[in-house]
Design a protein around this motif. Structure first.
Motif, PDB file in Angstrom:
ATOM      1  N   MET A 162       6.310   6.574  -2.365  1.00 52.75           N
ATOM      2  CA  MET A 162       6.055   5.189  -2.609  1.00 52.75           C
ATOM      3  C   MET A 162       5.814   5.225  -4.283  1.00 52.75           C
ATOM      4  O   MET A 162       5.939   4.124  -4.692  1.00 52.75           O
ATOM      5  CB  MET A 162       4.794   4.548  -1.877  1.00 52.75           C
ATOM      6  N   ARG A 184       6.856   9.163   4.950  1.00 52.10           N
ATOM      7  CA  ARG A 184       5.713   9.198   3.929  1.00 52.10           C
ATOM      8  C   ARG A 184       4.557   9.003   4.793  1.00 52.10           C
ATOM      9  O   ARG A 184       3.713   8.222   4.673  1.00 52.10           O
ATOM     10  CB  ARG A 184       5.842   7.703   2.974  1.00 52.10           C
ATOM     11  N   VAL A 211       0.866  -1.078  -0.023  1.00 47.35           N
ATOM     12  CA  VAL A 211      -0.118  -0.163  -0.043  1.00 47.35           C
ATOM     13  C   VAL A 211       1.018   1.137   0.069  1.00 47.35           C
ATOM     14  O   VAL A 211       1.872   1.237   0.701  1.00 47.35           O
ATOM     15  CB  VAL A 211      -0.708  -0.016   1.328  1.00 47.35           C
ATOM     16  N   HIS A 248      -6.080  -0.106   5.271  1.00 47.36           N
ATOM     17  CA  HIS A 248      -5.636  -1.613   4.566  1.00 47.36           C
ATOM     18  C   HIS A 248      -5.745  -2.562   5.821  1.00 47.36           C
ATOM     19  O   HIS A 248      -6.170  -3.574   5.640  1.00 47.36           O
ATOM     20  CB  HIS A 248      -4.267  -1.205   4.122  1.00 47.36           C
ATOM     21  N   PHE A 249      -4.991  -1.981   7.150  1.00 46.81           N
ATOM     22  CA  PHE A 249      -4.923  -3.072   8.211  1.00 46.81           C
ATOM     23  C   PHE A 249      -6.347  -3.434   8.478  1.00 46.81           C
ATOM     24  O   PHE A 249      -6.639  -4.549   8.932  1.00 46.81           O
ATOM     25  CB  PHE A 249      -4.208  -2.472   9.080  1.00 46.81           C
TER      26      PHE A 249
END
Ligand SMILES: Nc1ncnc2c1ncn2[C@@H]1O[C@H](COP(=O)(O)OP(=O)(O)OP(=O)(O)O)[C@@H](O)[C@H]1O
Ligand SMILES: [Mg+2]
Length: 468
Positions: free
Chosen positions: A153, A320, A147, A330-331
């Motif tokens: 990223m 970041r 992610v 996401h988690f």
């Protein structure tokens, strides 16, 4: 360029009407074929992939709804328009349920039919454009499980997209918990080797004496305890990918053997006189500064260059922070899926804004892994509430503060111009929030507790302001 003509099948049992409509449609650029019954239509469909079918609903034998179903079943993208002679909406609705795009009532003006056709074609075009965009988007984010959308990223993803499909050796560096292993797996899964194995060997977790056997395997009797022949990780990864994790922990003796593997793609199992050849892509990962180890004489320089063909640097999470909300989501999603499987209590859907601010303010020395653990723990504490609150977070994160501005501002002897001082402060903070969010105005506004529109207005004003 003119659009290629659309192939249209017209199904109507009344010959004069059918021929009149066919002619008018042909005049408008359609390539028309005719069928005088449902059976004939189904037969034509079997022979040719039409773009469009226009069918009367009431037909002797197989009726129009059945024809639509057969057409859509065979060509999911076909545009089907039904013509209903009785004005009964019910029949038309039934046809639409079975896949028709639209209907026109009989008697109709050709323009009505054309209008229905045009809008169905437009809808189809949009739908396929949408599917195309979505496919592109999926392609963009095909490093599944990794992610990140901030600038840092995105740069990593760009590099990965280019190098993943190759056989090049990759060296992933980054602090602990920055995702080196997830990235290595993603590289493997996006390479032509994905059908074969991804094997990981953690050089720091295995005692030096066993590491060599683990990597190269051994033959029976090679050393005390070597009771049988054993494949090493290199062989296990044949045609696949081998991740050498914490490669900086390898002894210099083993480094020499590894160098040979990288140069020749061959080695000997311990105690074996035969040479074994392997086809392995090697990814190395480390959280130590290999260049420094080289300078200190602890890491072979030639091996360093062999490994460092393509360096991938994973930035620490504190650099970041814009990815934090996405990672948290996401988690949470991951826990929800796992929780549902285990029949566990509800996982919160959202995070209170205040809690998110603390999460973003914290420095995360353990990086993404630490964030994942914090989220897991917070979920356990939240006891099924729909939102994670500050109180659910570990105490050190609760206490995290934005690096605050000096709490006292000195007032110069000569005084100051308060409005321009405040304007300067505002500009400063807005710029910092934009930097932190990689230019994302929505997120920047959130950081400053502003509405996005307010931030945009302020930005416009700032642009007009002279620099102080
Ligand atoms: N970008 C990311 N997206 C989703 N999950 C991530 C991401 N980065 C890391 N993780 C998760 O964080 C945890 C730690 O990641 P990983 O094991 O890859 O880190 P690492 O850099 O190899 O750490 P170490 O140096 O301690 O071995 C894993 O559970 C992983 O799934
Ligand atoms: Mg790791």
């Amino acid at each position: 360029m003119a659009e290629p003509s659309k192939h249209l099948l017209l199904v109507e049992d009344e010959a004069p009407l059918r021929e009149a409509v066919a002619e008018q449609l042909a005049d408008r650029g359609f390539s028309v074929q005719q069928a005088d019954s449902g059976e004939a239509a189904v037969a034509r469909l079997a022979e040719f992939a039409f773009d469009i079918i226009v069918t009367d609903l009431r037909l002797p034998g197989i009726d129009g709804s059945d024809v639509v179903e057969a057409a859509v079943g065979r060509y999911p993208d076909i545009i089907a328009i039904v013509v209903t002679g009785y004005g009964t909406v019910k029949d038309a609705v039934e046809a639409i349920k079975r896949g028709a795009s639209d209907f026109v009532n009989k008697p109709f003006q050709i323009d009505e039919l054309l209008h229905a056709l045009e809008s169905a074609i437009e809808q189809r075009r949009l739908k396929s454009e949408n599917a195309y965009l979505r496919a592109q988007l999926e392609d963009r984010y095909r490093f599944e499980g990794v992610v990140g959308k901030g600038r840092a990223m995105s740069r990593v993803f760009q590099l990965l997209e280019t190098v993943a499909p190759t056989n090049s050796t990759i060296l992933i560096t980054g602090e602990t918990g920055t995702g080196k292993e997830v990235v290595a797996r993603a590289i493997h899964h996006n390479s032509p080797r994905r059908m074969n194995r991804f094997v990981a060997l953690n050089c720091a977790a295995i005692p030096e004496t066993l590491l060599e056997a683990e990597l190269f395997g051994h033959v029976r009797g090679a050393f005390t305890g070597a009771v049988g022949n054993r494949q090493g990780r290199l062989e296990q990864a044949h045609k696949g990918t081998l991740l050498l994790d914490e490669v900086g922990n390898m002894s210099v003796a083993l480094q020499t053997k590894l160098l040979r593997v990288l140069q020749e793609r061959e080695f000997e199992r311990i105690g074996d006189s035969h040479t074994t050849k392997v086809d392995v892509r090697i990814i190395a990962a480390t959280n130590s500064d290999l260049a420094r180890l080289v300078a200190d004489g602890q890491f072979r320089e030639d091996l360093f260059y062999r490994l460092n063909v393509i360096p991938v640097e994973l930035p620490p999470l504190r650099e970041r922070k814009e990815d934090i909300p996405l990672l948290v989501q996401h988690f949470l999603d991951k826990l929800r899926v796992e929780g549902i499987g285990a029949g566990q209590a509800r996982v919160p859907l959202t995070v209170a804004q205040d809690a998110m601010r603390r999460l973003m303010a914290y420095a995360w020395p353990g990086n993404v892994r630490q964030l994942e653990n914090a989220v897991e723990r917070a979920v356990a504490i939240s006891a099924g509430r729909p939102q994670l609150d500050v109180a659910d977070l570990p105490i050190e994160i609760q206490q995290a503060q934005e690096p605050v501005l000096p709490s006292t501002v000195a007032l110069p002897d000569e005084g100051l111009d308060l409005p321009s001082f405040i304007a300067h402060l505002e500009r400063e903070l807005i710029q910092r929030s934009l930097e932190r969010t990689g230019g994302n105005k929505g997120q920047a506004a959130k950081l400053l507790c502003l509405k996005r529109t307010t931030l945009v207005e302020k930005l416009k004003r700032i642009e007009k302001q002279p620099l102080i």
